[in-house]
Design a protein around this motif. Structure first.
Motif, PDB file in Angstrom:
ATOM      1  N   ILE A 293      -8.448 -15.697   6.144  1.00 25.10           N
ATOM      2  CA  ILE A 293      -8.842 -14.391   5.595  1.00 25.10           C
ATOM      3  C   ILE A 293      -7.645 -13.760   4.878  1.00 25.10           C
ATOM      4  O   ILE A 293      -6.539 -13.691   5.415  1.00 25.10           O
ATOM      5  N   ILE A 294      -7.903 -13.345   3.646  1.00 28.71           N
ATOM      6  CA  ILE A 294      -6.873 -12.665   2.845  1.00 28.71           C
ATOM      7  C   ILE A 294      -7.238 -11.179   2.818  1.00 28.71           C
ATOM      8  O   ILE A 294      -8.325 -10.821   2.353  1.00 28.71           O
ATOM      9  N   ALA A 295      -6.370 -10.329   3.337  1.00 31.53           N
ATOM     10  CA  ALA A 295      -6.651  -8.891   3.346  1.00 31.53           C
ATOM     11  C   ALA A 295      -6.066  -8.264   2.093  1.00 31.53           C
ATOM     12  O   ALA A 295      -4.857  -8.325   1.872  1.00 31.53           O
ATOM     13  N   SER A 296      -6.935  -7.687   1.283  1.00 30.64           N
ATOM     14  CA  SER A 296      -6.469  -7.042   0.048  1.00 30.64           C
ATOM     15  C   SER A 296      -6.214  -5.561   0.306  1.00 30.64           C
ATOM     16  O   SER A 296      -7.056  -4.866   0.865  1.00 30.64           O
ATOM     17  N   ILE A 297      -5.029  -5.083  -0.113  1.00 30.12           N
ATOM     18  CA  ILE A 297      -4.694  -3.659   0.088  1.00 30.12           C
ATOM     19  C   ILE A 297      -4.343  -3.007  -1.251  1.00 30.12           C
ATOM     20  O   ILE A 297      -3.861  -3.673  -2.158  1.00 30.12           O
ATOM     21  N   PHE A 298      -4.613  -1.709  -1.355  1.00 27.93           N
ATOM     22  CA  PHE A 298      -4.129  -0.990  -2.539  1.00 27.93           C
ATOM     23  C   PHE A 298      -3.781   0.441  -2.168  1.00 27.93           C
ATOM     24  O   PHE A 298      -4.486   1.095  -1.414  1.00 27.93           O
ATOM     25  N   GLY A 299      -2.661   0.920  -2.675  1.00 29.75           N
ATOM     26  CA  GLY A 299      -2.215   2.272  -2.376  1.00 29.75           C
ATOM     27  C   GLY A 299      -1.983   3.065  -3.645  1.00 29.75           C
ATOM     28  O   GLY A 299      -1.866   2.501  -4.732  1.00 29.75           O
ATOM     29  N   GLY A 300      -1.895   4.394  -3.494  1.00 29.99           N
ATOM     30  CA  GLY A 300      -1.656   5.266  -4.639  1.00 29.99           C
ATOM     31  C   GLY A 300      -0.172   5.447  -4.915  1.00 29.99           C
ATOM     32  O   GLY A 300       0.205   5.879  -6.001  1.00 29.99           O
ATOM     33  N   THR A 301       0.648   5.145  -3.919  1.00 28.62           N
ATOM     34  CA  THR A 301       2.101   5.239  -4.087  1.00 28.62           C
ATOM     35  C   THR A 301       2.732   3.997  -3.472  1.00 28.62           C
ATOM     36  O   THR A 301       2.091   3.285  -2.687  1.00 28.62           O
ATOM     37  N   VAL A 302       4.009   3.777  -3.777  1.00 26.93           N
ATOM     38  CA  VAL A 302       4.726   2.630  -3.207  1.00 26.93           C
ATOM     39  C   VAL A 302       4.720   2.744  -1.677  1.00 26.93           C
ATOM     40  O   VAL A 302       4.445   1.788  -0.957  1.00 26.93           O
ATOM     41  N   ASP A 303       4.986   3.963  -1.174  1.00 23.72           N
ATOM     42  CA  ASP A 303       5.031   4.154   0.284  1.00 23.72           C
ATOM     43  C   ASP A 303       3.683   3.848   0.938  1.00 23.72           C
ATOM     44  O   ASP A 303       3.635   3.295   2.030  1.00 23.72           O
ATOM     45  N   GLU A 304       2.607   4.223   0.266  1.00 21.68           N
ATOM     46  CA  GLU A 304       1.274   3.916   0.824  1.00 21.68           C
ATOM     47  C   GLU A 304       1.077   2.408   0.968  1.00 21.68           C
ATOM     48  O   GLU A 304       0.492   1.938   1.934  1.00 21.68           O
ATOM     49  N   PHE A 305       1.581   1.654  -0.004  1.00 23.34           N
ATOM     50  CA  PHE A 305       1.481   0.189   0.098  1.00 23.34           C
ATOM     51  C   PHE A 305       2.220  -0.296   1.347  1.00 23.34           C
ATOM     52  O   PHE A 305       1.766  -1.181   2.051  1.00 23.34           O
ATOM     53  N   GLY A 306       3.390   0.325   1.627  1.00 23.77           N
ATOM     54  CA  GLY A 306       4.171  -0.067   2.797  1.00 23.77           C
ATOM     55  C   GLY A 306       3.412   0.216   4.077  1.00 23.77           C
ATOM     56  O   GLY A 306       3.341  -0.617   4.984  1.00 23.77           O
TER      57      GLY A 306
ATOM     58  N   GLU B 232      -6.371   8.275 -10.645  1.00 24.51           N
ATOM     59  CA  GLU B 232      -5.833   8.565  -9.310  1.00 24.51           C
ATOM     60  C   GLU B 232      -4.685   7.641  -8.932  1.00 24.51           C
ATOM     61  O   GLU B 232      -3.827   7.991  -8.154  1.00 24.51           O
ATOM     62  N   PHE B 233      -4.697   6.433  -9.494  1.00 24.03           N
ATOM     63  CA  PHE B 233      -3.708   5.441  -9.066  1.00 24.03           C
ATOM     64  C   PHE B 233      -2.955   4.911 -10.271  1.00 24.03           C
ATOM     65  O   PHE B 233      -3.546   4.537 -11.276  1.00 24.03           O
TER      66      PHE B 233
END
Ligand SMILES: Cc1cc2nc3c(=O)[nH]c(=O)nc-3n(C[C@H](O)[C@H](O)[C@H](O)COP(=O)(O)O)c2cc1C
Length: 301
Positions: A94-107, A133-134
């Motif tokens: 399973i590959i979990a895809s993530i996306f954040g609005g800021t660099v810190d959110e990605f962390g 938004e992103f």
């Protein structure tokens, strides 16, 4: 042999369900596994739940597909539960895809999703449909590297970075994410596009613009994978328009190690995975290949 190995993870075949396409429930992962997928990517996950855009969010014709779903997802807490449950149902990576609005959110997302123990984390820095938004991190080498570094710093799981073709030159971006520590690259996400309804004179999608995917973008995907392969040493999940076994062979020859399949599963249903795998095997038999590894990057020799 069409089984593949990436980061010491065994994939029974090279076909991975691309992010955002089907499968948001753990139970459905079992159905997907039976359909013959080699790996499953989740819908991109944000910190908070997102409703996405209002309908209409999809449009298709003979040439391909356009969507502006707007990254609707259940948010990180529910997604962690879902991935944990899915891991009990299936053996498929399973590959979990993530996306954040800021660099810190990605962390933060990287740290949190690691709890669910996905096999790979994919950082989506390339969605073309939510620019208001992103930030499109994938459009700048510096931003792409910053996201890569923070995602890597917050996990011990292999990390792949999903790149956008909506740039003039993908090579410096691929190089930047490799130098920032990415274990691999997924390419490509959708191409930015638009259609207008000639009767209403209005854009068809509520979001006006959408991401174009499917057969029509295959040449663009092959070119980007070819260029990335020439630029970096890390493996590539070649994605974009793959619909037949011949497409799969071509994408492997361009330099992919695994193959993402998305829109073809909308058109052909999930049986497309078995169909494409059989076509790969047939092509290999007819052309004297016994190991899929011998095809990877063959167009560069
Ligand atoms: C309806 C739809 C939703 C998508 N959602 C996501 C997403 O959440 N995250 C992501 O990284 N890519 C998303 N994508 C892009 C696909 O994962 C894939 O990169 C792209 O569609 C090209 O592959 P294909 O031509 O095989 O579909 C989505 C594509 C479609 C068609």
């Amino acid at each position: 042999m069409i089984d593949s190995n990436l980061f010491n993870i065994k994939f029974k075949n090279p076909l991975v369900l691309a992010s955002g396409i089907l499968g948001v429930s753990a139970e459905y992962f079992k159905t997907l596994e039976k359909s013959g997928v080699g790996g499953i990517t989740t819908k991109s996950i944000s910190l908070k739940p997102r409703k996405g855009h209002k309908n209409p969010i999809m449009f298709c014709d003979d040439h391909g597909f356009m969507n502006a779903v707007g990254l609707s997802n259940a948010g990180i807490d529910k997604s962690i539960e879902m991935i944990k449950k899915a891991k009990q149902f299936v053996k498929t990576p399973i590959i979990a895809s993530i996306f954040g609005g800021t660099v810190d959110e990605f962390g933060e997302l990287s740290k949190l999703v690691t709890e669910a123990k996905p096999d790979i984390i994919e950082a989506n820095i390339s969605c073309p449909n939510v620019k208001k938004e992103f930030k499109l991190f994938g459009a700048s080498a510096e931003a792409a590297a910053a996201v890569t570094k923070i995602v890597k710093d917050n996990t011990n799981i292999p990390v792949v970075i999903k790149l956008t073709p909506n740039v003039t030159d993908i090579k410096p971006i691929a190089k930047a994410v490799e130098e920032a520590g990415a274990d691999g690259i997924t390419a490509i996400n959708t191409l930015s596009g638009m259609r207008i309804d000639v009767n209403t004179k209005m854009p068809i999608l509520t979001n006006k613009f959408g991401g174009v995917s499917g057969k029509g973008i295959f040449p663009v995907a092959v070119k980007n994978v070819y260029e990335i392969y020439k630029t970096v040493k890390i493996p590539i999940i070649g994605t974009g328009g793959i619909t037949t076994g011949k497409d799969a062979i071509e994408m492997l020859m361009a330099g992919a190690s695994l193959l993402g399949v998305g829109t073809a599963a909308y058109y052909g249903g999930i049986k497309v995975f078995t169909k494409v795998n059989l076509e790969i095997e047939d092509w290999m038999k007819n052309n004297g290949y016994s190991n899929i590894k011998d095809l990877m990057g063959a167009a560069h020799e």
